[in-house]
Design a protein around this motif. Structure first.
Motif, PDB file in Angstrom:
ATOM      1  N   THR A 105      20.827  -3.581 -13.939  1.00  0.00           N
ATOM      2  CA  THR A 105      20.334  -2.202 -13.271  1.00  0.00           C
ATOM      3  C   THR A 105      19.901  -3.482 -12.195  1.00  0.00           C
ATOM      4  OG1 THR A 105      18.420  -2.848 -14.388  1.00  0.00           O
ATOM      5  CG2 THR A 105      19.522  -1.274 -15.069  1.00  0.00           C
ATOM      6  N   ASP A 109      17.081   0.642  -8.064  1.00  0.00           N
ATOM      7  CA  ASP A 109      15.210   1.137  -7.708  1.00  0.00           C
ATOM      8  C   ASP A 109      14.567   1.172  -9.773  1.00  0.00           C
ATOM      9  OD1 ASP A 109      14.349   3.449  -8.747  1.00  0.00           O
ATOM     10  OD2 ASP A 109      16.286   4.216  -6.725  1.00  0.00           O
ATOM     11  N   HIS A 110      13.529   0.841  -9.778  1.00  0.00           N
ATOM     12  CA  HIS A 110      12.537   1.049 -10.908  1.00  0.00           C
ATOM     13  C   HIS A 110      12.549   2.030 -11.769  1.00  0.00           C
ATOM     14  CE1 HIS A 110      10.459  -0.592 -14.393  1.00  0.00           C
ATOM     15  NE2 HIS A 110       9.212   1.194 -13.993  1.00  0.00           N
ATOM     16  N   GLN A 111      13.081   3.478 -10.674  1.00  0.00           N
ATOM     17  CA  GLN A 111      12.557   4.356 -11.917  1.00  0.00           C
ATOM     18  C   GLN A 111      14.312   4.647 -11.835  1.00  0.00           C
ATOM     19  OE1 GLN A 111      10.474   5.982 -12.034  1.00  0.00           O
ATOM     20  NE2 GLN A 111      11.855   7.706 -14.128  1.00  0.00           N
ATOM     21  N   ALA A 113      16.669   2.456 -12.733  1.00  0.00           N
ATOM     22  CA  ALA A 113      16.672   1.943 -13.766  1.00  0.00           C
ATOM     23  C   ALA A 113      16.407   2.084 -15.265  1.00  0.00           C
ATOM     24  CB  ALA A 113      16.745   0.216 -13.510  1.00  0.00           C
ATOM     25  N   LYS A 114      15.096   2.555 -14.941  1.00  0.00           N
ATOM     26  CA  LYS A 114      14.273   2.927 -16.163  1.00  0.00           C
ATOM     27  C   LYS A 114      15.237   4.031 -16.789  1.00  0.00           C
ATOM     28  CE  LYS A 114      10.476   4.449 -17.904  1.00  0.00           C
ATOM     29  NZ  LYS A 114       8.679   5.127 -17.557  1.00  0.00           N
ATOM     30  N   ASP A 137      14.643  -8.338 -15.410  1.00  0.00           N
ATOM     31  CA  ASP A 137      13.128  -7.872 -15.663  1.00  0.00           C
ATOM     32  C   ASP A 137      12.494  -7.525 -16.457  1.00  0.00           C
ATOM     33  OD1 ASP A 137      11.938  -5.470 -15.193  1.00  0.00           O
ATOM     34  OD2 ASP A 137      13.916  -4.211 -13.488  1.00  0.00           O
ATOM     35  N   GLU A 139       9.859  -6.227 -17.227  1.00  0.00           N
ATOM     36  CA  GLU A 139       9.716  -5.219 -17.765  1.00  0.00           C
ATOM     37  C   GLU A 139      10.428  -3.885 -17.936  1.00  0.00           C
ATOM     38  OE1 GLU A 139       7.321  -0.731 -14.749  1.00  0.00           O
ATOM     39  OE2 GLU A 139       6.931  -2.718 -13.943  1.00  0.00           O
ATOM     40  N   LEU A 140      11.737  -3.873 -17.605  1.00  0.00           N
ATOM     41  CA  LEU A 140      12.457  -3.449 -18.505  1.00  0.00           C
ATOM     42  C   LEU A 140      13.002  -4.008 -20.042  1.00  0.00           C
ATOM     43  CD1 LEU A 140      15.133  -1.869 -16.051  1.00  0.00           C
ATOM     44  CD2 LEU A 140      13.473  -0.609 -16.797  1.00  0.00           C
TER      45      LEU A 140
END
Length: 155
Positions: A105, A109-111, A113-114, A137, A139-140
């Protein structure tokens, strides 16, 4: 030193072509050919000597990777994140036993990627595909990992 085993067999004794069909590594840098998304699926399946899935299946793999693009769209016109998601979709379509993802990812972008990781993990679980992900990452990683192995840094 040592051995690496896959399904109770030392990989040094296994046929490498057979092994490569079961274990697939996708780099963080997508390797796509000139031409359409559909042609890229076909090229990779031709290379592996496997039948390319039908168009509805190709669209399904793209949707897992959160990409709504027509199959005739030229890969050269896609953004980096879109190219990465096409490459991930192609990898999923190979249906490996083990899927190794290197920073899958990194261009998203973060969203997105999630969402992509949620879908890929669900797909792999549903098809008994072992998923190994290398990611910076945190957080992920903390959100999705079942097991974390840290290498280097503050271990």
């Amino acid at each position: 030193k040592g051995q690496v085993y896959f399904q109770q067999q030392d990989i040094a004794t296994m046929d490498t072509i057979s092994l490569r069909r079961q274990i697939l590594l996708l780099s963080q840098h997508p390797h796509l050919f000139n031409g359409s998304i559909a042609k890229n699926f076909a090229y990779f399946h031709d290379f592996r000597q496997t039948p390319c899935p039908a168009e509805d299946q190709l669209n399904h793999y793209l949707s897992i990777c959160q990409l709504d693009k027509p199959l005739d769209e030229d890969c050269q016109t896609l953004s980096g994140g879109e190219r990465q998601r096409v490459f991930l979709a192609i990898g999923l379509s190979m249906m490996p036993t083990i899927l190794l993802l290197d920073e899958p990812t990194s261009a998203l972008d973060h969203q997105t990627a999630k969402q992509v990781m949620t879908q890929i993990i669900a797909f792999c679980r549903g098809h008994q595909i072992t998923l190994v992900v290398v990611s910076h990452d945190q957080e992920l990683t903390n959100l999705f990992a079942q097991k974390i192995i840290k290498i280097g840094g503050d271990c």
